[in-house]
Design a protein around this motif. Structure first.
Motif, PDB file in Angstrom:
ATOM      1  N   ALA A   1       0.655  -1.173  -0.053  1.00 22.29           N
ATOM      2  CA  ALA A   1      -0.076   0.059  -0.061  1.00 22.29           C
ATOM      3  C   ALA A   1       0.953   1.238  -0.101  1.00 22.29           C
ATOM      4  O   ALA A   1       0.517   2.044  -0.749  1.00 22.29           O
ATOM      5  N   GLU A   2       1.906   1.278   0.864  1.00 27.91           N
ATOM      6  CA  GLU A   2       2.715   2.363   0.694  1.00 27.91           C
ATOM      7  C   GLU A   2       3.379   2.667  -0.453  1.00 27.91           C
ATOM      8  O   GLU A   2       3.605   3.779  -0.944  1.00 27.91           O
ATOM      9  N   VAL A   3       3.962   1.575  -1.160  1.00 25.91           N
ATOM     10  CA  VAL A   3       4.772   1.633  -2.406  1.00 25.91           C
ATOM     11  C   VAL A   3       3.828   2.015  -3.570  1.00 25.91           C
ATOM     12  O   VAL A   3       4.425   3.275  -4.153  1.00 25.91           O
ATOM     13  N   ALA A   4       2.349   1.493  -3.463  1.00 25.32           N
ATOM     14  CA  ALA A   4       1.611   1.954  -4.395  1.00 25.32           C
ATOM     15  C   ALA A   4       1.438   3.420  -4.502  1.00 25.32           C
ATOM     16  O   ALA A   4       1.481   4.145  -5.579  1.00 25.32           O
ATOM     17  N   ALA A   5       1.218   3.864  -3.237  1.00 28.03           N
ATOM     18  CA  ALA A   5       0.905   5.450  -3.188  1.00 28.03           C
ATOM     19  C   ALA A   5       2.009   6.299  -3.185  1.00 28.03           C
ATOM     20  O   ALA A   5       1.919   7.384  -4.228  1.00 28.03           O
ATOM     21  N   GLU A   6       3.143   5.912  -3.052  1.00 21.67           N
ATOM     22  CA  GLU A   6       4.429   6.765  -3.381  1.00 21.67           C
ATOM     23  C   GLU A   6       4.852   6.772  -4.666  1.00 21.67           C
ATOM     24  O   GLU A   6       5.447   7.775  -5.075  1.00 21.67           O
ATOM     25  N   ILE A   7       4.761   5.838  -5.338  1.00 21.93           N
ATOM     26  CA  ILE A   7       5.384   5.812  -6.733  1.00 21.93           C
ATOM     27  C   ILE A   7       4.465   6.142  -7.727  1.00 21.93           C
ATOM     28  O   ILE A   7       4.792   6.600  -8.942  1.00 21.93           O
ATOM     29  N   GLY A   8       3.039   6.073  -7.407  1.00 22.98           N
ATOM     30  CA  GLY A   8       2.070   6.655  -8.318  1.00 22.98           C
ATOM     31  C   GLY A   8       1.118   5.963  -9.052  1.00 22.98           C
ATOM     32  O   GLY A   8       0.596   5.999 -10.091  1.00 22.98           O
ATOM     33  N   TYR A   9       1.223   4.502  -8.658  1.00 28.77           N
ATOM     34  CA  TYR A   9       0.067   3.702  -9.040  1.00 28.77           C
ATOM     35  C   TYR A   9      -1.407   4.042  -8.827  1.00 28.77           C
ATOM     36  O   TYR A   9      -1.640   4.539  -7.608  1.00 28.77           O
ATOM     37  N   VAL A  10      -2.325   3.507  -9.393  1.00 31.40           N
ATOM     38  CA  VAL A  10      -3.503   4.194  -9.312  1.00 31.40           C
ATOM     39  C   VAL A  10      -4.227   3.676  -8.195  1.00 31.40           C
ATOM     40  O   VAL A  10      -4.569   4.241  -6.990  1.00 31.40           O
ATOM     41  N   ASP A  11      -3.740   2.547  -7.720  1.00 32.11           N
ATOM     42  CA  ASP A  11      -4.329   1.639  -6.459  1.00 32.11           C
ATOM     43  C   ASP A  11      -3.124   0.273  -6.324  1.00 32.11           C
ATOM     44  O   ASP A  11      -2.263   0.385  -6.900  1.00 32.11           O
ATOM     45  N   GLN A  12      -3.709  -0.192  -4.988  1.00 35.69           N
ATOM     46  CA  GLN A  12      -2.549  -1.364  -4.801  1.00 35.69           C
ATOM     47  C   GLN A  12      -2.911  -2.478  -5.725  1.00 35.69           C
ATOM     48  O   GLN A  12      -2.104  -3.211  -6.107  1.00 35.69           O
ATOM     49  N   SER A  13      -4.054  -2.535  -6.446  1.00 37.77           N
ATOM     50  CA  SER A  13      -4.435  -3.664  -7.217  1.00 37.77           C
ATOM     51  C   SER A  13      -3.651  -3.440  -8.788  1.00 37.77           C
ATOM     52  O   SER A  13      -2.952  -4.440  -9.271  1.00 37.77           O
ATOM     53  N   HIS A  14      -3.271  -1.920  -8.715  1.00 34.59           N
ATOM     54  CA  HIS A  14      -2.602  -1.783 -10.170  1.00 34.59           C
ATOM     55  C   HIS A  14      -1.080  -2.126  -9.830  1.00 34.59           C
ATOM     56  O   HIS A  14      -0.524  -2.739 -10.677  1.00 34.59           O
ATOM     57  N   LEU A  15      -0.587  -1.994  -8.751  1.00 34.30           N
ATOM     58  CA  LEU A  15       0.637  -2.447  -8.283  1.00 34.30           C
ATOM     59  C   LEU A  15       0.786  -3.855  -8.654  1.00 34.30           C
ATOM     60  O   LEU A  15       1.727  -4.567  -9.265  1.00 34.30           O
ATOM     61  N   HIS A  16       0.040  -4.620  -7.918  1.00 30.27           N
ATOM     62  CA  HIS A  16      -0.095  -6.122  -8.051  1.00 30.27           C
ATOM     63  C   HIS A  16      -0.132  -6.715  -9.226  1.00 30.27           C
ATOM     64  O   HIS A  16       0.659  -7.621  -9.824  1.00 30.27           O
ATOM     65  N   ARG A  17      -0.879  -5.926 -10.240  1.00 31.13           N
ATOM     66  CA  ARG A  17      -0.849  -6.401 -11.561  1.00 31.13           C
ATOM     67  C   ARG A  17       0.285  -6.186 -12.502  1.00 31.13           C
ATOM     68  O   ARG A  17       0.972  -6.966 -12.940  1.00 31.13           O
ATOM     69  N   ASP A  18       0.977  -5.081 -12.152  1.00 32.12           N
ATOM     70  CA  ASP A  18       2.350  -4.815 -12.537  1.00 32.12           C
ATOM     71  C   ASP A  18       3.546  -5.686 -12.033  1.00 32.12           C
ATOM     72  O   ASP A  18       4.282  -6.200 -13.032  1.00 32.12           O
ATOM     73  N   VAL A  19       3.471  -6.214 -10.923  1.00 27.58           N
ATOM     74  CA  VAL A  19       4.708  -7.022 -10.496  1.00 27.58           C
ATOM     75  C   VAL A  19       4.247  -8.554 -10.915  1.00 27.58           C
ATOM     76  O   VAL A  19       5.143  -9.133 -11.249  1.00 27.58           O
ATOM     77  N   LYS A  20       2.881  -8.523 -11.027  1.00 27.23           N
ATOM     78  CA  LYS A  20       2.764 -10.073 -11.504  1.00 27.23           C
ATOM     79  C   LYS A  20       3.148 -10.148 -12.869  1.00 27.23           C
ATOM     80  O   LYS A  20       3.592 -11.219 -13.469  1.00 27.23           O
ATOM     81  N   ALA A  21       2.946  -9.083 -13.687  1.00 22.23           N
ATOM     82  CA  ALA A  21       3.326  -9.115 -15.141  1.00 22.23           C
ATOM     83  C   ALA A  21       4.735  -9.278 -15.293  1.00 22.23           C
ATOM     84  O   ALA A  21       5.149 -10.025 -16.277  1.00 22.23           O
ATOM     85  N   PHE A  22       5.410  -8.553 -14.584  1.00 19.36           N
ATOM     86  CA  PHE A  22       6.884  -8.606 -14.663  1.00 19.36           C
ATOM     87  C   PHE A  22       7.758  -9.790 -13.973  1.00 19.36           C
ATOM     88  O   PHE A  22       8.403 -10.431 -14.612  1.00 19.36           O
ATOM     89  N   ALA A  23       7.140  -9.858 -12.764  1.00 20.53           N
ATOM     90  CA  ALA A  23       7.850 -11.138 -12.126  1.00 20.53           C
ATOM     91  C   ALA A  23       7.444 -12.274 -11.886  1.00 20.53           C
ATOM     92  O   ALA A  23       8.279 -13.258 -11.407  1.00 20.53           O
ATOM     93  N   GLY A  24       6.136 -12.391 -12.315  1.00 19.05           N
ATOM     94  CA  GLY A  24       5.162 -13.776 -12.157  1.00 19.05           C
ATOM     95  C   GLY A  24       5.073 -13.948 -10.693  1.00 19.05           C
ATOM     96  O   GLY A  24       4.568 -14.964 -10.501  1.00 19.05           O
ATOM     97  N   VAL A  25       5.256 -13.021  -9.704  1.00 20.03           N
ATOM     98  CA  VAL A  25       4.607 -13.295  -8.329  1.00 20.03           C
ATOM     99  C   VAL A  25       4.158 -12.113  -7.799  1.00 20.03           C
ATOM    100  O   VAL A  25       3.968 -11.001  -8.510  1.00 20.03           O
ATOM    101  N   THR A  26       3.472 -12.131  -6.702  1.00 14.79           N
ATOM    102  CA  THR A  26       3.040 -10.981  -6.084  1.00 14.79           C
ATOM    103  C   THR A  26       3.903 -10.276  -5.369  1.00 14.79           C
ATOM    104  O   THR A  26       5.143 -10.513  -5.095  1.00 14.79           O
ATOM    105  N   PRO A  27       3.452  -8.992  -5.032  1.00 14.83           N
ATOM    106  CA  PRO A  27       4.274  -8.205  -4.251  1.00 14.83           C
ATOM    107  C   PRO A  27       4.893  -8.856  -3.094  1.00 14.83           C
ATOM    108  O   PRO A  27       6.193  -8.445  -2.655  1.00 14.83           O
ATOM    109  N   THR A  28       4.115  -9.711  -2.473  1.00 10.38           N
ATOM    110  CA  THR A  28       4.811 -10.226  -1.073  1.00 10.38           C
ATOM    111  C   THR A  28       5.909 -11.208  -1.576  1.00 10.38           C
ATOM    112  O   THR A  28       7.015 -11.172  -1.063  1.00 10.38           O
ATOM    113  N   GLY A  29       5.758 -11.738  -2.729  1.00  8.57           N
ATOM    114  CA  GLY A  29       7.076 -12.714  -3.402  1.00  8.57           C
ATOM    115  C   GLY A  29       7.978 -11.818  -3.701  1.00  8.57           C
ATOM    116  O   GLY A  29       9.402 -12.370  -3.533  1.00  8.57           O
ATOM    117  N   VAL A  30       7.667 -10.642  -4.472  1.00  9.92           N
ATOM    118  CA  VAL A  30       8.916  -9.955  -4.818  1.00  9.92           C
ATOM    119  C   VAL A  30       9.827  -9.255  -3.387  1.00  9.92           C
ATOM    120  O   VAL A  30      11.019  -9.335  -3.629  1.00  9.92           O
TER     121      VAL A  30
END
Length: 283
Positions: free
Chosen positions: A232-261
């Motif tokens: 939640a902190e990272v999504a807000a700090e970096i400019g993602y629309v919301d936490q789910s947007h961050l989740h989608r980007d991380v999943k797309a690039f790394a194949g894991v969740t933000p917790t996994g990264v």
């Protein structure tokens, strides 16, 4: 087989060497890795905003698999946004070079073909790859190895074709703004149409401008997550629309969740091996 499951396990597995002096080419960093274990290491790779060259110097062959099921043995080049990449080997010893895509265009001779692929270094450098690898294996120290690798990179960079200044500027703006840029604005700044920028950037960097900006932002997010910040902190700090947007980007690039990264072994040695992100260079 030893499958690396935690950042702590990974960091403890390696002797890591770094150059004792600054390099001559901006946008290039190098590190040497020697495994402390003879077990078979199986490690997932986190995508990074640089083209990675891994020169295999170990006794056992280094195998690198990509998401399509392809495998390269020995020295390889990993493209900017190659996902699902895994490295496997015993008695692993390698020299890893990270190249800003602006530098990689001249040094490797191709860009568009490397965007999301893994290829053999032999395929790009031909006999020069074998000669350089032989020299690196025969070197008496890591500093000697770094000097040999740098000389090869400088030589090929001088003989290669530089990216257009407009493309280099756009990449620099993406890095400076951590991916938070509008392609239309950048096109207007360099005096190009959006279509022309899209075409030239894709051909010379290896990704579309939008994908490249997403990768730079993902990398920043991944390191913030690995440093212990919440999604939640990272999504807000970096400019993602919301936490789910961050989740989608991380999943797309790394194949894991933000917790996994956040606990990815691949990120565990960044502070030791890579003093500063080489892709930050505008050169």
């Amino acid at each position: 087989m030893r499958c690396v499951e935690s950042a702590h396990d990974f960091a403890a597995m390696w002797d890591i060497a770094t150059p004792s002096r600054p390099g001559r080419l901006p946008g290039v960093s190098m590190a040497g890795f020697r495994a402390r274990t003879t077990d078979l290491v199986d490690l997932g790779v986190v995508p990074y905003p640089a083209v990675t060259v891994a020169v295999d110097l170990g006794d056992g062959p280094l195998a690198v698999d990509d998401i399509s099921g392809g495998r390269q043995n020995g020295s390889v080049v990993v493209g900017l946004a190659a996902s699902g990449v895994r490295g496997r080997g015993r008695d692993v010893e390698c020299l890893q070079v990270r190249l800003s895509p602006v530098v990689a265009h001249a040094v490797l001779g191709v860009s568009s073909e490397l965007g999301e692929m893994v290829v053999s270094l032999d395929d790009l450098w031909g006999r020069d790859a074998a000669r350089t690898q032989e020299q690196l294996r025969a070197a008496g120290s890591w500093d000697d190895r770094f000097a040999i690798a740098e000389a090869a990179l400088v030589r090929r960079h001088a003989a290669g074709r530089a990216v257009e200044p407009e493309v280099a500027f756009v990449w620099g703006q993406m890095v400076t703004n951590l991916g938070g840029v509008r392609v239309e604005r950048l096109a207007a700044e360099v005096g190009w149409s959006r279509k022309r920028l899209w075409s030239r950037f894709r051909a010379q960097i290896g990704l579309s401008p939008k994908r490249a900006a997403q990768l730079v932002r993902f990398d920043h997010a991944a390191h913030r997550l690995a440093a212990g910040h919440s999604a939640a902190e990272v999504a807000a700090e970096i400019g993602y629309v919301d936490q789910s947007h961050l989740h989608r980007d991380v999943k797309a690039f790394a194949g894991v969740t933000p917790t996994g990264v956040a606990v990815a072994p691949w990120l565990a040695v960044d502070d030791v091996a890579w003093a500063a992100p080489e892709y930050l260079s505008k050169a």
